[in-house]
Enzyme design. Structure first.
Site, PDB file in Angstrom:
ATOM      1  N   LYS A   1       0.848  -1.192   0.000  1.00  0.00           N
ATOM      2  CA  LYS A   1       0.000   0.000   0.000  1.00  0.00           C
ATOM      3  C   LYS A   1       0.887   1.246   0.000  1.00  0.00           C
ATOM      4  O   LYS A   1       1.573   1.521   0.987  1.00  0.00           O
ATOM      5  CB  LYS A   1      -0.901   0.032   1.237  1.00  0.00           C
TER       6      LYS A   1
ATOM      7  N   GLY B   1       6.997   4.470   8.511  1.00  0.00           N
ATOM      8  CA  GLY B   1       6.108   5.600   8.776  1.00  0.00           C
ATOM      9  C   GLY B   1       6.266   6.074  10.205  1.00  0.00           C
ATOM     10  O   GLY B   1       7.341   5.927  10.799  1.00  0.00           O
TER      11      GLY B   1
ATOM     12  N   VAL C   1       1.814   4.892  14.291  1.00  0.00           N
ATOM     13  CA  VAL C   1       1.206   3.854  13.452  1.00  0.00           C
ATOM     14  C   VAL C   1       1.996   2.539  13.585  1.00  0.00           C
ATOM     15  O   VAL C   1       1.403   1.460  13.580  1.00  0.00           O
ATOM     16  CB  VAL C   1       1.063   4.320  11.985  1.00  0.00           C
ATOM     17  N   GLY C   2       3.297   2.628  13.773  1.00  0.00           N
ATOM     18  CA  GLY C   2       4.096   1.418  14.013  1.00  0.00           C
ATOM     19  C   GLY C   2       3.550   0.637  15.199  1.00  0.00           C
ATOM     20  O   GLY C   2       3.435  -0.592  15.169  1.00  0.00           O
TER      21      GLY C   2
ATOM     22  N   GLU D   1      10.223   0.588  10.350  1.00  0.00           N
ATOM     23  CA  GLU D   1      11.211   1.668  10.219  1.00  0.00           C
ATOM     24  C   GLU D   1      10.458   2.949  10.535  1.00  0.00           C
ATOM     25  O   GLU D   1       9.594   3.368   9.761  1.00  0.00           O
ATOM     26  CB  GLU D   1      11.816   1.660   8.813  1.00  0.00           C
TER      27      GLU D   1
ATOM     28  N   CYS E   1      13.169  10.634   7.496  1.00  0.00           N
ATOM     29  CA  CYS E   1      13.194  10.008   8.819  1.00  0.00           C
ATOM     30  C   CYS E   1      14.552  10.182   9.491  1.00  0.00           C
ATOM     31  O   CYS E   1      14.628  10.270  10.699  1.00  0.00           O
ATOM     32  CB  CYS E   1      12.827   8.534   8.710  1.00  0.00           C
TER      33      CYS E   1
ATOM     34  N   GLU F   1       9.676  14.561  16.401  1.00  0.00           N
ATOM     35  CA  GLU F   1      10.030  14.555  14.979  1.00  0.00           C
ATOM     36  C   GLU F   1       9.123  15.576  14.284  1.00  0.00           C
ATOM     37  O   GLU F   1       7.907  15.432  14.272  1.00  0.00           O
ATOM     38  CB  GLU F   1       9.792  13.164  14.391  1.00  0.00           C
TER      39      GLU F   1
HETATM   40  P1  NAI Z   1       1.659   7.601   8.880  1.00  0.00           P
HETATM   41  O1  NAI Z   1       2.524   6.737   9.730  1.00  0.00           O
HETATM   42  O2  NAI Z   1       0.229   7.767   9.247  1.00  0.00           O
HETATM   43  O3  NAI Z   1       1.693   7.075   7.348  1.00  0.00           O
HETATM   44  C1  NAI Z   1       2.584   6.119   6.828  1.00  0.00           C
HETATM   45  C2  NAI Z   1       1.815   4.988   6.150  1.00  0.00           C
HETATM   46  O4  NAI Z   1       1.045   4.301   7.134  1.00  0.00           O
HETATM   47  C3  NAI Z   1       0.815   5.455   5.083  1.00  0.00           C
HETATM   48  O5  NAI Z   1       0.820   4.523   4.022  1.00  0.00           O
HETATM   49  C4  NAI Z   1      -0.501   5.400   5.841  1.00  0.00           C
HETATM   50  O6  NAI Z   1      -1.611   5.234   4.988  1.00  0.00           O
HETATM   51  C5  NAI Z   1      -0.305   4.181   6.712  1.00  0.00           C
HETATM   52  N1  NAI Z   1      -1.178   4.120   7.893  1.00  0.00           N
HETATM   53  C6  NAI Z   1      -1.713   5.150   8.603  1.00  0.00           C
HETATM   54  N2  NAI Z   1      -2.490   4.692   9.595  1.00  0.00           N
HETATM   55  C7  NAI Z   1      -2.461   3.344   9.540  1.00  0.00           C
HETATM   56  C8  NAI Z   1      -3.067   2.297  10.291  1.00  0.00           C
HETATM   57  N3  NAI Z   1      -3.869   2.557  11.320  1.00  0.00           N
HETATM   58  N4  NAI Z   1      -2.810   1.017   9.947  1.00  0.00           N
HETATM   59  C9  NAI Z   1      -1.993   0.729   8.920  1.00  0.00           C
HETATM   60  N5  NAI Z   1      -1.407   1.675   8.154  1.00  0.00           N
HETATM   61  C10 NAI Z   1      -1.618   2.967   8.459  1.00  0.00           C
HETATM   62  O7  NAI Z   1       2.337   9.022   8.807  1.00  0.00           O
HETATM   63  P2  NAI Z   1       1.640  10.411   8.373  1.00  0.00           P
HETATM   64  O8  NAI Z   1       0.401  10.669   9.168  1.00  0.00           O
HETATM   65  O9  NAI Z   1       1.541  10.450   6.922  1.00  0.00           O
HETATM   66  O10 NAI Z   1       2.743  11.443   8.896  1.00  0.00           O
HETATM   67  C11 NAI Z   1       2.747  11.824  10.258  1.00  0.00           C
HETATM   68  C12 NAI Z   1       4.153  11.899  10.801  1.00  0.00           C
HETATM   69  O11 NAI Z   1       4.758  10.626  10.764  1.00  0.00           O
HETATM   70  C13 NAI Z   1       5.078  12.772   9.993  1.00  0.00           C
HETATM   71  O12 NAI Z   1       4.915  14.113  10.315  1.00  0.00           O
HETATM   72  C14 NAI Z   1       6.411  12.217  10.410  1.00  0.00           C
HETATM   73  O13 NAI Z   1       6.805  12.768  11.637  1.00  0.00           O
HETATM   74  C15 NAI Z   1       6.146  10.749  10.576  1.00  0.00           C
HETATM   75  N6  NAI Z   1       6.550   9.980   9.386  1.00  0.00           N
HETATM   76  C16 NAI Z   1       7.731   9.316   9.430  1.00  0.00           C
HETATM   77  C17 NAI Z   1       8.169   8.648   8.310  1.00  0.00           C
HETATM   78  C18 NAI Z   1       9.467   7.919   8.313  1.00  0.00           C
HETATM   79  O14 NAI Z   1      10.033   7.706   7.260  1.00  0.00           O
HETATM   80  N7  NAI Z   1       9.951   7.479   9.445  1.00  0.00           N
HETATM   81  C19 NAI Z   1       7.438   8.662   7.052  1.00  0.00           C
HETATM   82  C20 NAI Z   1       6.155   9.336   7.123  1.00  0.00           C
HETATM   83  C21 NAI Z   1       5.769   9.988   8.259  1.00  0.00           C
END
Ligand code: NAI
Ligand code: MG
Length: 501
Positions: free
Chosen positions: A192, A245, A249-250, A268, A302, A399
């Site tokens: 996804k 992400g 959510v992790g 990650e 990240c 972050e």
């Molecule tokens: P997110 O963690 O919500 O999104 C990342 C992925 O997880 C997307 O594909 C999203 O659709 C999916 N996701 C969201 N909720 C989920 C759930 N309940 N179950 C399964 N999958 C789910 O991150 P978001 O809201 O886009 O960004 C928020 C913050 O997260 C950012 O401001 C940043 O601080 C951090 N982040 C860190 C990343 C990294 O590379 N470590 C990448 C993206 C965001």
């Protein structure tokens, strides 16, 4: 604001027609079961680029069914590693043949600077595929000479159907960082992409078909986290989940595994990485490195080196030069070849960053540069530097995922190490020094998955990447990442003609 290069502009750049907007399941592009779609936007303007089919639980079920069939009865896990590698190399060739269209789509959907996407992202994903293609026929177990009358050996088998959930900051790079080792291992995949950036994932799904990856092996299902993402992480027929992400959510993904089929999870997650700059550092190099560490990709990284610790002997001069250098960091349209920083990915991220900046001001940090939105439309934020940052301020702890640098002063190396480790994260760290003893001491003392000495963002397919502490579980990249997608079977046989029997 810089002109938008939408059509036959002064650069002769023409945005591509978006060809693929449906779900890719079992080798075909299909509508979602409900017929629902969602919009993906151009972060330069907030306007809609196109609408994309939205996967929810029923669509995930169909994708998993296809992946299950391809794994349980299909040829992909059963063909030789050499053959899988050959197909993966074809996939890499097709990426290179389509590199310009891919780069344009990626920039358009995410706000990433086009020249970087062309130079780095698109090239690097073809390389990642080839790295794992080369590993596909070198996966083997061990032979154990057991207690006399027995011998054992291990087989490394693909783990099965893999669910992968990726973010929007490096859509293509994340896609291939996840799918390449899983494909090499012989797994089948339901991936996804993030809801903000679905377009390049669908484009490469078509290339995978052209390369000869069999139906059901690689399924691409755009959709939202709470619906499509949650359906993947809690699915009983998915054998493993890999996620990149947010830490929040992790945690949900681990919980979903715990309350479903106990599938192994690799994560990650976020970071708040320190960059330590010592008195003996080459000052110009250090200023450039700090700027690169936190402003690259508009800070949506990240591993961003968002906490910059500078030793007291050079601190004042470092602050002065950083303020000067920030002025030459060009913000604007990511298609403009002079631009170094495009818009944040969406309004949510833009607002989040601005609210952290307000917090920093309220908590008493000094705003050295930036601090405001840039331009009249779109989601641009000025490169922002705070000085006088204290360890307990929110901007030093959370972050931010935006172009915001927090500068802090230190006296001794021990103090720098203690401060650098004062975080719940542990993804990366940088140290700038010419003193080998200091470089070695710091590298050993910091609890983080990657340490960069006199460099930053020095990624390579062969270098494992992942986090300590709340930055994650497991490693991407390197031969290490193959282990995410393999499991070990032990086989034991008696040796009947053993003289010891
Ligand atoms: P997110 O963690 O919500 O999104 C990342 C992925 O997880 C997307 O594909 C999203 O659709 C999916 N996701 C969201 N909720 C989920 C759930 N309940 N179950 C399964 N999958 C789910 O991150 P978001 O809201 O886009 O960004 C928020 C913050 O997260 C950012 O401001 C940043 O601080 C951090 N982040 C860190 C990343 C990294 O590379 N470590 C990448 C993206 C965001
Ligand atoms: Mg978009």
């Amino acid at each position: 604001m810089a002109a938008q290069y939408n059509g036959d502009s002064e650069n002769g750049l023409k945005l591509p027609q978006v060809k693929f907007t449906k779900l890719f399941i079992n080798g075909e592009f299909v509508d979602s079961v409900s017929g629902k779609t969602f919009e993906t936007i151009d972060p330069r303007t907030g306007e809609t680029i196109t609408r994309v089919a939205e996967a929810v639980k029923e669509d995930i079920d169909l994708a998993v069914k296809a992946a299950r069939e391809a794994f349980d009865n299909g040829i992909w896990p059963r063909m030789s590693g050499y053959e899988r590698g050959r197909i993966m190399c074809k996939f890499a060739d097709l990426i290179e043949e389509n590199k310009e269209e891919l780069a344009l789509l990626e920039s358009w959907d995410s706000g990433k600077v086009l020249s970087f996407v062309r130079l780095r992202d698109v090239r690097s994903v073809a390389k990642t595929l080839r790295y794992y293609a080369g590993a596909a026929d070198k996966i083997h177990g061990e032979t154990m000479k057991m207690g006399g009358e027995l011998q054992g050996y291990t087989l490394k088998e693909p783990i099965g159907v893999v669910g992968q959930i990726i973010p929007w900051n490096y859509p293509l790079v994340m896609f291939f960082m996840k799918v390449s080792p899983a494909l090499a291992a012989g797994c089948t995949i339901v991936i996804k992409p993030a809801e903000q950036t679905p377009l390049t994932a669908l484009f490469v799904a078509d290339l995978s078909k052209q390369a000869g990856i069999p139906p059901g092996v690689l399924n691409v299902v755009p959709g939202f986290g709470q619906t499509a993402g949650a359906a993947i992480s809690s699915h009983m027929e998915i054998d493993k989940v890999a996620f990149t992400g947010s830490t929040e959510v992790g945690r949900l993904i681990l919980q979903a595994s715990g309350s479903s089929n106990l599938k192994p999870v690799s994560l990650e997650l976020g970071g708040k990485s320190p960059l330590i700059i010592c008195d003996d550092a080459d000052l110009d190099m250090a200023v450039d490195l700090a700027r690169l560490a936190v402003f690259t990709n508009k800070g949506e990284i990240c591993v961003a080196g968002s906490r910059v610790f500078v030793q007291e002997g050079i601190y004042d001069e470092f602050v002065k030069r950083s303020a000067e250098k920030a002025k030459s960091w060009v913000v604007g349209d990511p298609f403009d070849p002079n631009v170094l920083q495009g818009p944040q990915v969406d309004k949510k991220q833009f607002n989040k960053i601005l609210s952290y900046i307000e917090h920093g001001k309220r908590e008493g940090a000094t705003l050295l540069t930036g601090g405001k939105p840039w331009g009249e439309k779109g989601y641009y934020v000025e490169p922002t530097i705070f000085t006088d940052v204290e360890e307990d301020m929110l901007i030093a702890k959370d972050e931010i995922f935006g172009p915001v640098m927090s500068l802090m002063k230190f006296k001794t190396i021990e103090e720098a190490i203690q401060k650098a480790n004062n975080t719940r994260y542990g993804l990366a760290a940088g140290i700038v020094t010419n003193n080998l003893n200091i470089a070695n001491t710091v590298s050993r003392s910091i609890r983080a998955g990657v340490i960069w000495i006199n460099c930053y963002f020095a990624f390579d397919d062969d270098i494992p990447f992942g986090g300590y502490k709340m930055s994650g579980i497991g490693r991407d990249l390197g031969l290490q990442a193959l282990e995410n997608y393999l499991q070990i079977k032990s086989v034991v046989t008696p040796i009947y003609d053993s003289p010891w029997l």
